[in-house]
Design an enzyme around this catalytic site. Structure first.
Site, PDB file in Angstrom:
ATOM      1  N   ILE B 147       0.850  -1.197   0.000  1.00  9.50           N
ATOM      2  CA  ILE B 147       0.000   0.000   0.000  1.00  9.50           C
ATOM      3  C   ILE B 147       0.877   1.234   0.000  1.00  9.50           C
ATOM      4  O   ILE B 147       1.749   1.383   0.860  1.00  9.50           O
ATOM      5  CB  ILE B 147      -0.924   0.004   1.239  1.00  9.50           C
ATOM      6  CG1 ILE B 147      -1.842  -1.212   1.173  1.00  9.50           C
ATOM      7  CG2 ILE B 147      -1.732   1.292   1.317  1.00  9.50           C
ATOM      8  CD1 ILE B 147      -2.613  -1.471   2.445  1.00  9.50           C
ATOM      9  N   CYS B 148       0.655   2.096  -0.990  1.00  7.83           N
ATOM     10  CA  CYS B 148       1.387   3.352  -1.148  1.00  7.83           C
ATOM     11  C   CYS B 148       2.885   3.075  -1.244  1.00  7.83           C
ATOM     12  O   CYS B 148       3.316   2.333  -2.131  1.00  7.83           O
ATOM     13  CB  CYS B 148       1.039   4.315  -0.011  1.00  7.83           C
ATOM     14  SG  CYS B 148       1.680   5.982  -0.272  1.00  7.83           S
ATOM     15  N   GLN B 149       3.707   3.604  -0.344  1.00 10.34           N
ATOM     16  CA  GLN B 149       5.143   3.327  -0.408  1.00 10.34           C
ATOM     17  C   GLN B 149       5.416   1.842  -0.198  1.00 10.34           C
ATOM     18  O   GLN B 149       6.366   1.295  -0.762  1.00 10.34           O
ATOM     19  CB  GLN B 149       5.852   4.143   0.662  1.00 10.34           C
ATOM     20  CG  GLN B 149       7.362   4.072   0.598  1.00 10.34           C
ATOM     21  CD  GLN B 149       8.023   4.638   1.837  1.00 10.34           C
ATOM     22  OE1 GLN B 149       7.595   4.366   2.943  1.00 10.34           O
ATOM     23  NE2 GLN B 149       9.065   5.406   1.643  1.00 10.34           N
ATOM     24  N   GLY B 151       3.621  -0.413  -1.388  1.00  6.60           N
ATOM     25  CA  GLY B 151       3.395  -0.986  -2.708  1.00  6.60           C
ATOM     26  C   GLY B 151       4.630  -0.863  -3.575  1.00  6.60           C
ATOM     27  O   GLY B 151       4.985  -1.777  -4.314  1.00  6.60           O
ATOM     28  N   ALA B 171      -1.620  -1.167  -4.163  1.00  8.44           N
ATOM     29  CA  ALA B 171      -2.769  -0.296  -3.893  1.00  8.44           C
ATOM     30  C   ALA B 171      -2.277   1.135  -3.695  1.00  8.44           C
ATOM     31  O   ALA B 171      -1.370   1.363  -2.901  1.00  8.44           O
ATOM     32  CB  ALA B 171      -3.512  -0.775  -2.653  1.00  8.44           C
TER      33      ALA B 171
END
Lengths: 269, 362
Positions: B147-149, B151, B171
């Protein structure tokens, strides 16, 4: 003879130590009669002008020194000192960098038994002044911003009134105000002015923090406590060791996997 | 409307607002710090590497989806936003949907961790956790959900260790850090604009002065993205939330999560800001981690890329840029609606069910 007896000996008589011009001049008196007339005159002139010659030599040496100093340091330092009169310098967080440049221009080699003549005592104050200047800059920028918000808000209200959708309740007015504030601030946050201010603020804050750290490190050394630089070095070594350990662990895991795979075939043979 | 009517309306609105403030104040007076709890879903600590921990979310019975999933959140903010409360827990929803969930906990980095860079995060901690999960389950590879970083870290891991990843889910993950320049939006991509306004030396100076990037710096940057929400949070949003006990507790749980701002390790932050945000090295094929180039073409496993069109933190184009850059023949995009964090703290189970269904098919 004992030391105390040695010490009790008087200094030699100063007259006994004085040069003996008569004995030294003795060979001169052996000159010819003709020379005897010219020599005293030239000697006299030499003696008369000696102090002036010495003074001239001294002044010449100092003039050369001044020329060297102004060539090596004077031009740069005068340029830097002139910048002190620039008000933009005081507002834009430029004082600490200027001090850094002045330190480089005026720096001397290190002497073993003399204190170092750097500007560390005043650099942290300069960083603090830079920060204060930037606070003023922020205020100088934010006041027109609020005026812009008010103008935009009034414009929106007028537009709505013209479109027949005038604001009827304080709630509607508050919603409109919030939207105007949000949009204006977001536009400003992406502007070059904001970016420049943020950059200056970042530099001033980090500069101030680094100066404070130097000051703190000196105090820590006086109190025989670990300094930040020492701890950073410890952390660097720890990190290096952790990496080595991780790599070794991975190698062991890989070897274990190879052994596990090889074991069934060994049992079957 | 006459002037008198307007005045009357204003007074009644003011009185109503005042009443609401009073109600919110009474509700707040009954709540203590100890009452506000997050990440309550039972979990088990599996192992620790340095200051990083691997958790497993407890589940009753066997998982419908056999391959376990390692969920990795960003270092900015704590992972426990994914388990905010019982009816707003992304992780709990995934478990209920049939997944076996492990979570990477980056902990609270101290100055002792300042030299941890992407090599340590990916080839050290993540790889170590993947190995532990594989050993526990007797598997050669697992699924990753970043998720985000997190990810981006999962993406790089999959590129460097494709043999250990069976499925990759990203995501709201930035891939092309300059994609915001293609479609400039006022409400998205502020972080990109801000980092590009700094020089490389500014970032080096920041890391040199701080060691790690303090969590407060990230918090301030996020506040600048939504300025009004920041200004109005405690005078409008809190008053609104105080009208119901549930809404108030939800607000306070988010506040509790927001106030827990871990620092970001300095070396990793330097790479994040310089090599990615400023130089965009990942999509240019120039990002090197542990001496190896990260080649997105090495990603050949099934990929599910989730992004939000209304994401204010990561520009949607930055996430969509993953399309066409991986070698995977099974690439799926899943657009969702909601904010960068909002999609994970929503009550709806639509996202977690979609993920579980996708995993069940792969």
């Amino acid at each position: 003879m004992t030391k105390s007896a040695q010490a009790a000996e008087p200094f030699p008589n100063r007259e006994e130590l004085a040069p003996r011009p008569a004995a030294a001049a003795a060979p001169a008196t052996e000159a010819t009669a003709a020379d005897a007339t010219a020599a005293p005159a030239s000697d006299y002139l030499e003696q008369l002008f000696a102090p002036w010659t010495a003074m001239a030599g001294m002044w010449n040496a100092w003039l050369q020194t001044a020329e060297v100093v102004s060539r090596e340091r004077g031009l740069e330092s005068s340029k830097l000192l002139n910048r002190l009169w620039d008000p933009e310098l005081w507002r834009a967080g430029g004082l600490a960098p200027l001090l850094q440049e002045m330190q480089e221009v005026f720096s001397l080699p290190r002497f073993a038994d003399l204190p170092s003549f750097d500007f560390s005592a005043i650099k942290s104050s300069a960083s603090m002044l830079d920060l204060m200047g930037l606070v003023q800059q922020y205020m100088a920028v934010s006041i027109p911003l609020w005026l812009l918000m008010s103008r935009n808000f009034q414009g929106e209200i007028a537009q709505r009134a013209d479109a027949g959708k005038a604001i009827k309740t304080p709630g509607e007015a508050l919603d409109l105000w919030n939207n105007v504030v949000d949009r204006t601030l977001m536009e400003f946050n992406r502007s070059g002015d904001f970016a420049r201010l943020q950059q200056r603020l970042l530099r001033a804050l980090t500069g101030y923090r680094l100066e404070l750290r130097q000051f703190g490190e000196k105090s820590s050394q006086l109190l025989d406590m670990p300094t930040r630089s020492e701890m950073t070095e410890v952390y660097r070594r720890m990190h290096s060791m952790q990496r080595e350990l991780q790599e070794l662990r991975q190698q062991v895991r890989t070897l274990r996997r190879h052994v596990t795979v090889a074991a069934p075939s060994k049992g079957g043979s | 409307m006459s002037a008198d009517d307007r005045l009357l309306s204003a007074w009644s609105e003011l009185a109503d607002f005042s009443k609401r403030v009073a109600l919110a104040t009474s509700a707040l007076a009954t709540v203590r710090e100890a009452d506000v709890k997050i990440a309550e879903t039972p979990r088990e600590e599996i192992c620790r590497i340095g200051g990083r921990t691997l958790h497993r979310i407890a589940r009753a019975g066997a998982a419908r989806i056999r391959t376990p999933v390692l969920v990795t959140y960003a270092m900015v903010g704590h992972w426990n936003v994914l388990d905010l409360q019982e009816d707003r827990s992304f992780l709990r929803n995934l478990v209920e949907a049939g997944c076996d969930i492990y979570v990477t906990d980056w902990g609270h980095p101290t100055l002792a961790d300042q030299f941890d860079d992407f090599h340590d995060l990916i080839n050290g901690y993540l790889d170590g956790f993947v190995d532990v999960i594989c050993e526990r389950h007797g598997l050669a590879c697992i699924s990753l959900l970043g998720i985000c970083q997190g990810g981006l870290l999962s993406l790089c891991y999959a590129a460097l260790h494709p043999d250990k990843v069976s499925n990759l889910i990203t995501a709201v993950t930035p891939v092309d850090f300059h994609a915001d320049q293609t479609e400039e939006r006022l409400d998205s991509g502020f972080m990109n604009v801000w980092t590009r306004s700094l020089t490389s030396e500014d970032i080096d100076l920041l890391i040199k002065a701080m060691g790690n990037i303090p969590g407060e710096v990230g918090g301030t940057t996020f506040s600048l993205m939504t300025p009004l929400r920041t200004l109005a949070k405690y005078n409008l949003t809190l008053v609104q939330a105080g009208q119901s006990a549930d809404a108030l507790m939800n607000f306070l749980r988010m506040e509790k999560w927001l106030s827990d701002r871990p620092d970001h390790t300095g070396a990793a932050a330097q790479q994040w800001l310089k090599e990615l945000y400023q130089e965009n090295k990942l999509v240019r094929g120039e990002l090197s981690i542990g001496g190896r180039l990260v080649d997105l073409n090495a990603i050949d496993m099934p990929v599910l890329n989730i992004y939000s069109e209304t994401d204010t933190v990561i520009h949607p184009l930055a996430s969509k840029a993953l399309r066409g850059r991986v070698a995977s023949k099974d690439y799926t995009e899943l657009p969702v609606s909601g904010g960068h964090i909002g999609i994970f703290v929503a009550r709806s189970k639509k996202l977690s069910n979609s993920i579980a269904d996708w995993l069940a098919k792969h």
